[in-house]
Write an enzyme that holds these catalytic residues in place. Structure first.
Site, short mmCIF file in Angstrom:
data_model
loop_
_atom_site.label_atom_id
_atom_site.label_comp_id
_atom_site.label_asym_id
_atom_site.label_seq_id
_atom_site.Cartn_x
_atom_site.Cartn_y
_atom_site.Cartn_z
N HIS A 126 20.42 42.79 29.25
CA HIS A 126 19.30 43.45 29.94
C HIS A 126 19.38 43.18 31.44
O HIS A 126 19.30 42.04 31.86
CB HIS A 126 17.96 42.91 29.42
CG HIS A 126 17.79 43.02 27.95
ND1 HIS A 126 16.81 42.33 27.27
CD2 HIS A 126 18.46 43.72 27.02
CE1 HIS A 126 16.89 42.60 25.97
NE2 HIS A 126 17.86 43.45 25.79
N TYR A 157 8.74 46.79 30.92
CA TYR A 157 8.61 47.98 30.08
C TYR A 157 7.43 48.81 30.59
O TYR A 157 6.29 48.51 30.30
CB TYR A 157 8.35 47.58 28.62
CG TYR A 157 9.49 46.85 27.97
CD1 TYR A 157 9.30 45.64 27.32
CD2 TYR A 157 10.78 47.37 28.00
CE1 TYR A 157 10.34 44.98 26.71
CE2 TYR A 157 11.82 46.73 27.40
CZ TYR A 157 11.60 45.53 26.75
OH TYR A 157 12.64 44.88 26.14
N ASP A 208 15.12 51.43 27.54
CA ASP A 208 14.14 51.22 26.47
C ASP A 208 12.77 51.70 26.93
O ASP A 208 12.16 51.10 27.81
CB ASP A 208 14.10 49.72 26.14
CG ASP A 208 13.28 49.44 24.89
OD1 ASP A 208 13.34 48.29 24.41
OD2 ASP A 208 12.59 50.36 24.39
N HIS A 210 10.27 51.75 25.01
CA HIS A 210 9.41 50.75 24.37
C HIS A 210 8.08 51.33 23.92
O HIS A 210 7.04 50.70 23.99
CB HIS A 210 9.16 49.59 25.35
CG HIS A 210 8.97 48.27 24.68
ND1 HIS A 210 7.76 47.82 24.24
CD2 HIS A 210 9.86 47.31 24.37
CE1 HIS A 210 7.89 46.62 23.71
NE2 HIS A 210 9.15 46.28 23.76
N GLU A 234 16.12 54.30 23.94
CA GLU A 234 15.50 53.53 22.86
C GLU A 234 13.99 53.70 22.82
O GLU A 234 13.33 53.72 23.87
CB GLU A 234 15.85 52.06 23.07
CG GLU A 234 15.25 51.11 22.07
CD GLU A 234 15.56 49.67 22.40
OE1 GLU A 234 16.44 49.40 23.23
OE2 GLU A 234 14.90 48.80 21.82
N HIS A 310 18.44 44.82 16.58
CA HIS A 310 17.57 44.17 17.57
C HIS A 310 18.06 42.74 17.78
O HIS A 310 18.38 42.03 16.82
CB HIS A 310 16.15 44.17 17.00
CG HIS A 310 15.09 43.86 17.98
ND1 HIS A 310 14.01 43.07 17.67
CD2 HIS A 310 14.91 44.24 19.27
CE1 HIS A 310 13.21 42.98 18.72
NE2 HIS A 310 13.73 43.68 19.69
N ASP A 314 12.98 36.66 20.86
CA ASP A 314 12.11 36.18 19.78
C ASP A 314 12.77 36.40 18.42
O ASP A 314 12.26 37.10 17.56
CB ASP A 314 10.73 36.80 19.84
CG ASP A 314 10.73 38.32 19.95
OD1 ASP A 314 9.92 38.95 19.26
OD2 ASP A 314 11.53 38.88 20.71
N GLU A 337 22.72 44.09 20.72
CA GLU A 337 21.87 43.54 21.78
C GLU A 337 22.03 42.02 21.78
O GLU A 337 22.04 41.38 20.73
CB GLU A 337 20.41 43.90 21.51
CG GLU A 337 19.45 43.37 22.55
CD GLU A 337 18.02 43.80 22.29
OE1 GLU A 337 17.73 44.26 21.17
OE2 GLU A 337 17.21 43.69 23.20
C1 GCO Z 1 14.22 44.86 22.81
C2 GCO Z 1 12.78 44.73 22.46
C3 GCO Z 1 12.15 43.43 22.84
C4 GCO Z 1 10.73 43.36 22.34
C5 GCO Z 1 10.40 41.96 21.88
C6 GCO Z 1 9.00 41.91 21.30
O1 GCO Z 1 14.70 45.99 22.92
O2 GCO Z 1 14.85 43.79 22.88
O3 GCO Z 1 12.09 45.85 22.95
O4 GCO Z 1 12.24 43.20 24.21
O5 GCO Z 1 9.82 43.75 23.34
O6 GCO Z 1 11.34 41.58 20.91
O7 GCO Z 1 8.64 40.58 21.04
MG MG Z 2 13.37 47.59 22.42
#
Ligand code: GCO
Ligand code: MG
Length: 415
Positions: A126, A157, A208, A210, A234, A310, A314, A337
């Protein structure tokens, strides 16, 4: 001699300040255990409780070899199913059982899945920044590391951080992350204009949305982005508005990536079968672990849809490793990713602090080298858990604010 589940424990730890949930399945074989990721960062205590109070009594004594059967046993046990809390709890056990199966077979999980289709996994990172120059510098940093796909955002985002209502909001509006979709769209289009004039077209960019636009604006935005030839766009359409994906597909040729919010097969099966997306982006533990996600990957292969699991901050290194094991063994792998969990031999100076803590807690993370991530050849997932280190980083249970996204008039918007 049958190896059975003797105990199931949950370890919650936050070495980088992000709540991570690990399930440890201990067996009747002394010293033999499996580890899995059950991370739902914003509901970690709920997941922990489901594992300890509902799945553990159900599973102690069960034969660890029966991964498929035990997945269904867990999945059906609460009658209502396919929700994020329980799916994450099930994932923790499921990944641990795959880890155990590999340890007992002395094979890495990718071997259990049919072996390697590729030696290393191409990843994307990113790039963001306060202005175009900073974003360009971050893109250059990643390109210098051999990374050829880079996701670019323009100040997060679609909006700023959590704070008081903006001056243009109605009087008395509550705090939140106030988004102005039109400003976000204009700024991002300008950013890609600058990036394409600086880099040309030999860099693959992702973006993204989002879910932070109304689907109508998401389609308009996707049309306006066409000229920048993104590698994929995305979450242009919010989860609950998938009917707009048909129009999006009809109007743009930019590859569409969707799925990090999916929990239920009904969310992915039709959009894959109808060819409405190009990349499936599921978060492995939200879908219930390796067992269901392997089936999803094979379904997608049948329809020419590629994987782009993903891979955010987190999720624990156990889930990152599960992603990589699936990636190396999948014919229809697309792109992975990677949230920057570099191993010690590649720690960027400013990451000296928190990143090493993560790797102290989770030794064995697949290694990033020159644009690719490589699984280690250890049996199972190849990642361990240092519980003494984990205990140094307790999780916190605070109110999540970044998801309190609001339109200019204060209306709550998908985060
Ligand atoms: C991504 C996701 C994350 C989410 C996060 C939420 O594309 O990696 O959008 O950035 O926002 O995992 O907790
Ligand atoms: Mg995302």
């Amino acid at each position: 001699m049958t190896v059975a589940i003797r105990d199931i424990r949950v370890v919650c730890t936050a070495p980088e300040g992000i709540n991570l949930v690990v399930v440890k399945v201990e067996t009747t074989e002394p010293g033999l255990y499996g580890l899995g990721c059950a991370t739902f960062a914003y509901r970690h205590l709920a997941v922990k409780l489901v594992v300890e109070e509902y799945l553990k009594p159900l599973l102690v004594g069960q034969n660890v070899e029966n991964v498929e059967q035990l997945w269904h046993l867990m999945h059906h046990n609460g009658y209502w199913r396919n929700g994020p809390i329980e799916n994450n709890a099930i994932s923790g056990v499921d990944m641990a059982l795959w880890d155990l199966k590999g340890k007992m077979a002395t094979m890495p999980v990718y071997s259990l899945l049919g072996g390697k289709v590729r030696e290393g996994v191409p990843i994307y990172r990113h790039a963001d920044g306060r202005d175009t120059q900073e974003i360009i510098a971050n893109i250059e940093k990643y390109r210098a590391q051999g990374i050829r796909h880079i996701r670019v955002q323009c100040g997060g985002y679609g909006g700023g951080g959590f704070g008081p209502a903006t001056a243009t909001a109605p009087e008395g509006s509550p705090p939140g992350v106030y988004l102005d979709g039109k400003t976000y769209m204009r700024d991002t289009l300008k950013l890609f204009e600058d990036l394409r004039s600086h880099f040309g077209f030999d860099v693959d960019f992702c973006h993204d949305v989002h879910e932070r636009l109304h689907p109508r604006d998401g389609i308009i935005f996707a049309e306006e982005l066409e000229r920048f030839k993104l590698f994929f766009l995305e979450e242009a359409i919010p989860l609950e508005r998938h009917e707009y994906l048909r129009e999006l597909r009809a109007k743009v040729s930019t590859p569409i990536a969707q799925g990090e919010l999916f929990n239920h097969p009904y969310e992915w099966r039709n959009i894959i079968a109808e060819g409405l997306i190009d990349f499936i982006r599921v978060h492995l533990s939200q879908a219930g672990g390796i067992t269901p996600t392997r089936k999803l990957q094979i379904l997608a292969e049948n329809f020419g849809v590629r994987t782009a699991w993903h891979g955010p901050g987190d999720m624990s290194p156990l889930a990152h490793a599960a992603n990589i094991h699936l990636d190396v063994a999948s014919q229809n792998f697309g792109l992975q990713e990677w949230s920057g969990t570099e191993p010690p031999n590649f720690v960027i100076q400013e990451l000296k602090g928190p990143r090493e803590a993560l790797l102290d807690v989770f030794p064995g993370l697949p290694e990033f080298r020159n644009g690719y991530v490589y699984p280690n050849a250890l049996p199972g997932l190849g990642v361990d858990l240092n519980e003494a280190e984990a205990a140094k980083y307790p999780c916190e249970n605070t109110v999540t604010t970044w998801t309190q996204t609001r339109l200019p008039d204060g209306t709550l918007q998908t985060p």
